[in-house]
Write an enzyme that holds these catalytic residues in place. Structure first.
Site, PDB file in Angstrom:
ATOM      1  N   GLU A  31       0.838  -1.213   0.000  1.00 55.27           N
ATOM      2  CA  GLU A  31       0.000   0.000   0.000  1.00 55.27           C
ATOM      3  C   GLU A  31       0.870   1.260   0.000  1.00 55.27           C
ATOM      4  OE1 GLU A  31      -1.365   1.913   3.329  1.00 55.27           O
ATOM      5  OE2 GLU A  31      -1.011   0.275   4.734  1.00 55.27           O
ATOM      6  N   LYS A  92      -4.804  10.780   0.976  1.00 54.73           N
ATOM      7  CA  LYS A  92      -5.083   9.447   1.546  1.00 54.73           C
ATOM      8  C   LYS A  92      -6.460   9.008   1.053  1.00 54.73           C
ATOM      9  CE  LYS A  92      -6.244   7.304   5.986  1.00 54.73           C
ATOM     10  NZ  LYS A  92      -6.323   7.489   7.450  1.00 54.73           N
ATOM     11  N   ASP A 144     -16.295   5.812  14.458  1.00 55.85           N
ATOM     12  CA  ASP A 144     -15.127   5.723  13.587  1.00 55.85           C
ATOM     13  C   ASP A 144     -14.604   4.289  13.499  1.00 55.85           C
ATOM     14  OD1 ASP A 144     -12.890   6.088  12.058  1.00 55.85           O
ATOM     15  OD2 ASP A 144     -11.985   7.635  13.332  1.00 55.85           O
ATOM     16  N   ALA A 147     -12.747   1.723   6.983  1.00 49.97           N
ATOM     17  CA  ALA A 147     -13.320   1.028   5.816  1.00 49.97           C
ATOM     18  C   ALA A 147     -12.467  -0.188   5.432  1.00 49.97           C
ATOM     19  CB  ALA A 147     -13.421   1.992   4.637  1.00 49.97           C
ATOM     20  N   ASP A 148     -11.278  -0.308   6.037  1.00 51.56           N
ATOM     21  CA  ASP A 148     -10.469  -1.519   5.799  1.00 51.56           C
ATOM     22  C   ASP A 148     -11.277  -2.768   6.152  1.00 51.56           C
ATOM     23  OD1 ASP A 148      -8.422   0.249   5.262  1.00 51.56           O
ATOM     24  OD2 ASP A 148      -7.173  -0.309   6.979  1.00 51.56           O
ATOM     25  N   LYS A 165      -3.500  -1.458  14.347  1.00 50.64           N
ATOM     26  CA  LYS A 165      -2.689  -0.486  15.059  1.00 50.64           C
ATOM     27  C   LYS A 165      -3.120  -0.406  16.524  1.00 50.64           C
ATOM     28  CE  LYS A 165      -3.743   1.700  11.713  1.00 50.64           C
ATOM     29  NZ  LYS A 165      -4.262   2.586  10.687  1.00 50.64           N
TER      30      LYS A 165
HETATM   31  N1  PSU Z   1      -0.865   1.157   9.381  1.00 50.50           N
HETATM   32  C1  PSU Z   1       0.295   1.810   9.510  1.00 50.50           C
HETATM   33  N2  PSU Z   1       0.424   3.014   8.906  1.00 50.50           N
HETATM   34  C2  PSU Z   1      -0.577   3.534   8.148  1.00 50.50           C
HETATM   35  C3  PSU Z   1      -1.782   2.817   7.997  1.00 50.50           C
HETATM   36  C4  PSU Z   1      -1.883   1.636   8.634  1.00 50.50           C
HETATM   37  O1  PSU Z   1       1.203   1.338  10.147  1.00 50.50           O
HETATM   38  O2  PSU Z   1      -0.405   4.609   7.590  1.00 50.50           O
HETATM   39  C5  PSU Z   1      -2.870   3.343   7.093  1.00 50.50           C
HETATM   40  C6  PSU Z   1      -3.341   2.221   6.180  1.00 50.50           C
HETATM   41  O3  PSU Z   1      -3.345   2.711   4.846  1.00 50.50           O
HETATM   42  C7  PSU Z   1      -4.747   1.930   6.643  1.00 50.50           C
HETATM   43  C8  PSU Z   1      -5.162   3.285   7.105  1.00 50.50           C
HETATM   44  O4  PSU Z   1      -5.566   1.414   5.633  1.00 50.50           O
HETATM   45  O5  PSU Z   1      -4.016   3.765   7.793  1.00 50.50           O
HETATM   46  C9  PSU Z   1      -6.371   3.250   7.988  1.00 50.50           C
HETATM   47  O6  PSU Z   1      -6.809   4.539   8.179  1.00 50.50           O
HETATM   48  P1  PSU Z   1      -8.227   4.806   8.872  1.00 50.50           P
HETATM   49  O7  PSU Z   1      -8.019   4.437  10.305  1.00 50.50           O
HETATM   50  O8  PSU Z   1      -8.455   6.286   8.671  1.00 50.50           O
HETATM   51  O9  PSU Z   1      -9.214   3.972   8.151  1.00 50.50           O
HETATM   52 MN    MN Z   2     -11.703   6.293  10.265  1.00 49.61          MN
END
Ligand code: PSU
Ligand code: MN
Length: 313
Positions: A31, A92, A144, A147-148, A165
Site C-alpha cells: 500500500e 489518503k 469511527d 473502511a479496511d 494499530k
Molecule cells: N498502518 C500503519 N500506517 C498507516 C496505515 C496503517 O502502520 O499509515 C494506514 C493504512 O493505509 C490503513 C489506514 O488502511 O491507515 C487506515 O486509516 P483509517 O483508520 O483512517 O481507516
Molecule cells: Mn476512520
C-alpha cells in the site's frame, strides 16, 4: 493484462509486475498510504524502497499501488515512489474516493481498503502492510471504524500485517472481523499482535507457522468460494517491540492531544502515528520499519508458496 471491464488507459503496470502476472509468478501488493501518511519524511522513501527490495530478495515481485494523475499504478518506478513520498498533494484515499480522484486526475495514496480492491482487480492475491485499520477507541461516540474492515469482508485477498494499530480498540476490531467473515490467523503464535507491541493480550483460534500451510488455506478458501479476506497477523519478536510502558504513556498523551485538537475522521491515524514518532524520538519509526519489512518478507514467502499451489500438478 486481463482486466476485462477496465479501460486500459486507467491502469498502468510496471514491466516487472505485468510480466509476473502474465507468467503466474509471485507478486506482493504494497500500500502507499503508509508511505505518504504513515511514515515521516525522508525515511518514508527509504523504507518504501527497502520493502520492495525485501519482496524481491524472497523471490516475488513488489507491486506498490497508488494513483498518479488519475491513473491507477500497479507497481511504481523509483521516480513514482518518490512522488508519492514527497508530494504535498497526495491524498489518503479509501475505496469511496477512488473514482473521484481518478476522474479529477489527482494523486492518491491508497489505504488497505483501496489497495485491496485494486490488487484484487489486477489478480494479486497477497498484500503486505504494517497495521490494519479497525475500530477506533470511543467508536461508540464517534462511529469511527476503518473502511479496511468492510473492504476485507468483500475482497478475497490475503493480507499480512502486525494486527491492527495499537491506537485502536483491538478487541472490538476482532469482534467486527468475525462479524464480517474475515479470516484471522496468527503466524507462529495464538496471541494476536498489537502492532508496536508483540502481544495485544488477546488469544485467537488459529495459528499457522509455515507459508505453505497458509497457501493451503488460501487454496481451500478459493475452492469453497469464500469471497472475504484472510488476515495473517505477524507478531514482532518481543525483543523488537516498542517498550510497553513507553507505548502506553505515548498513546494516552496522543489520544488526549487528538481529542483537544479535535482531530477526526481520516486524519486521526496519521496524527497519532506522527505523535508516536515525535514522542518516542524516532523509536516508533524503527519498530514500524521492522514491522513492514518483516511483513513484506512473510508475504513474499506466502506468494511463492501460493503460486506453487496455483500452478502445481
Ligand atoms: N498502518 C500503519 N500506517 C498507516 C496505515 C496503517 O502502520 O499509515 C494506514 C493504512 O493505509 C490503513 C489506514 O488502511 O491507515 C487506515 O486509516 P483509517 O483508520 O483512517 O481507516
Ligand atoms: Mn476512520
Amino acid at each position: 493484462m486481463n482486466l476485462p471491464n477496465q479501460k486500459s488507459d486507467q491502469f498502468s503496470f510496471t514491466k516487472e509486475v505485468s510480466a509476473a502476472l502474465h507468467a503466474g509468478t509471485p507478486v506482493v501488493a504494497l500500500e502507499s498510504t503508509i508511505i505518504s501518511h504513515g511514515l515521516p519524511r525522508p525515511e518514508n522513501l527509504r523504507v518504501a524502497i527497502e520493502v520492495e527490495e525485501t519482496v524481491r530478495s524472497r523471490g516475488a515481485v513488489p507491486a506498490t499501488i497508488a494513483i498518479l494523475e488519475g491513473r491507477v499504478h500497479i507497481g511504481l518506478s523509483q521516480d513514482e515512489l518518490e512522488q508519492i513520498a514527497t508530494r504535498d498533494d497526495v491524498i489518503k484515499t479509501s475505496i469511496r474516493d477512488l473514482g473521484t480522484v481518478a476522474a479529477r486526475k489527482g494523486f492518491a495514496a491508497t489505504t488497505v481498503a483501496a489497495t485491496s480492491h485494486l490488487a484484487n482487480l489486477a489478480g494479486i492475491s497477497v498484500f503486505a502492510t504494517g497495521g490494519l485499520g479497525g475500530v477506533h477507541r470511543h467508536a461508540r461516540e464517534s462511529w469511527d471504524e476503518s473502511a479496511d474492515l468492510t473492504a476485507l469482508s468483500q475482497i478475497p485477498i490475503t493480507i499480512v500485517c502486525s494486527g491492527v494499530k495499537s491506537i485502536l480498540d483491538v478487541g472490538a476490531t476482532l469482534e467486527r472481523l468475525e462479524t464480517l467473515n474475515v479470516g484471522v490467523v496468527v503466524y507462529g503464535s495464538r496471541q494476536f499482535p498489537g502492532f508496536f507491541l508483540s502481544d495485544s493480550g488477546i488469544t485467537v483460534d488459529w495459528s499457522l507457522s509455515d507459508p505453505t500451510e497458509i497457501a493451503d488455506v488460501m487454496a481451500a478458501r478459493r475452492s469453497l468460494s469464500i469471497r472475504s479476506g484472510l488476515v495473517i497477523a505477524h507478531p514482532l519478536p518481543a525483543a523488537n517491540q516498542l517498550d510497553p510502558d513507553l507505548h502506553d504513556q505515548v498513546l494516552t498523551e496522543g489520544l488526549e492531544l487528538a481529542d483537544s485538537k479535535k482531530i477526526t475522521g481520516k486524519y486521526v491515524t496519521p496524527f497519532l502515528l506522527d505523535h508516536f514518532h515525535r514522542a518516542t524520538h524516532g523509536q516508533s519509526l524503527v519498530v514500524n520499519t521492522e514491522i513492514i519489512v518483516r511483513n513484506a518478507e512473510l508475504a513474499a514467502r506466502i506468494a511463492v508458496a501460493d503460486s506453487g499451489t496455483a500452478t502445481g500438478p
